[in-house]
Design a protein around this motif. Sequence first.
Motif, PDB file in Angstrom:
ATOM      1  N   GLY A 188      -5.768  -2.473   6.816  1.00 60.15           N
ATOM      2  CA  GLY A 188      -6.468  -0.854   6.457  1.00 60.15           C
ATOM      3  C   GLY A 188      -5.392   0.145   6.728  1.00 60.15           C
ATOM      4  N   LEU A 189      -4.086  -0.574   6.844  1.00 59.64           N
ATOM      5  CA  LEU A 189      -3.100   0.427   7.269  1.00 59.64           C
ATOM      6  C   LEU A 189      -1.943   0.978   6.890  1.00 59.64           C
ATOM      7  N   ALA A 190      -1.774   0.433   5.773  1.00 62.00           N
ATOM      8  CA  ALA A 190      -0.391  -0.025   4.746  1.00 62.00           C
ATOM      9  C   ALA A 190      -0.653   1.727   4.750  1.00 62.00           C
ATOM     10  N   GLY A 191      -1.417   2.606   4.602  1.00 58.65           N
ATOM     11  CA  GLY A 191      -0.502   4.250   4.314  1.00 58.65           C
ATOM     12  C   GLY A 191      -0.600   5.057   5.585  1.00 58.65           C
ATOM     13  N   ARG A 192      -0.060   4.030   6.918  1.00 55.47           N
ATOM     14  CA  ARG A 192       0.359   4.619   7.948  1.00 55.47           C
ATOM     15  C   ARG A 192       1.326   3.902   8.860  1.00 55.47           C
TER      16      ARG A 192
END
Length: 160
Positions: free
Chosen positions: A67-71
Amino acid sequence: MAPGRSRLRVPGLSRASLAQRARQRRVAPASVRRAGGGGAPPPPPPPPNGRVGGRAERALARLEAVGLAGRADDSPGLLSGGELQRVAIARALVHRPRLLLADEPTGNLDAGNARRIAALLRDAVRSAGACGLLVTHSATLAATADRVLRLGADGRLHHG
């Protein structure tokens, strides 16, 4: 055996060979990128056949799985404790380990992310035919394991 004097034996591996492999690898601190962040190039598109081959592609896929592709472009100082924990899990899984040791892997996570990480770890171990050893106080995480051992007041491991 006295505390601090335990041993883990893995056939075909010695402490010396592991130390030598670690020195040879000298893995640099993880750095990942995010599309549009600070002028960084966007991540490469997935291969046409849907298979993720290279290490960078696997890293981005694992970041997405936690859940961290955006970071991906954020420095560690900008991430929360739970986000750092998820990055560490993603980074470990990129290497497709045959032995996964995880000490409180969901300890800093909210319930939703804890469920996601528990499923990810279970699936990673099973799909690779690997061995996973989790240490946890979480009954929910322990319930995802194939086998549960509890440390008794006598200092010994007990089934159940």
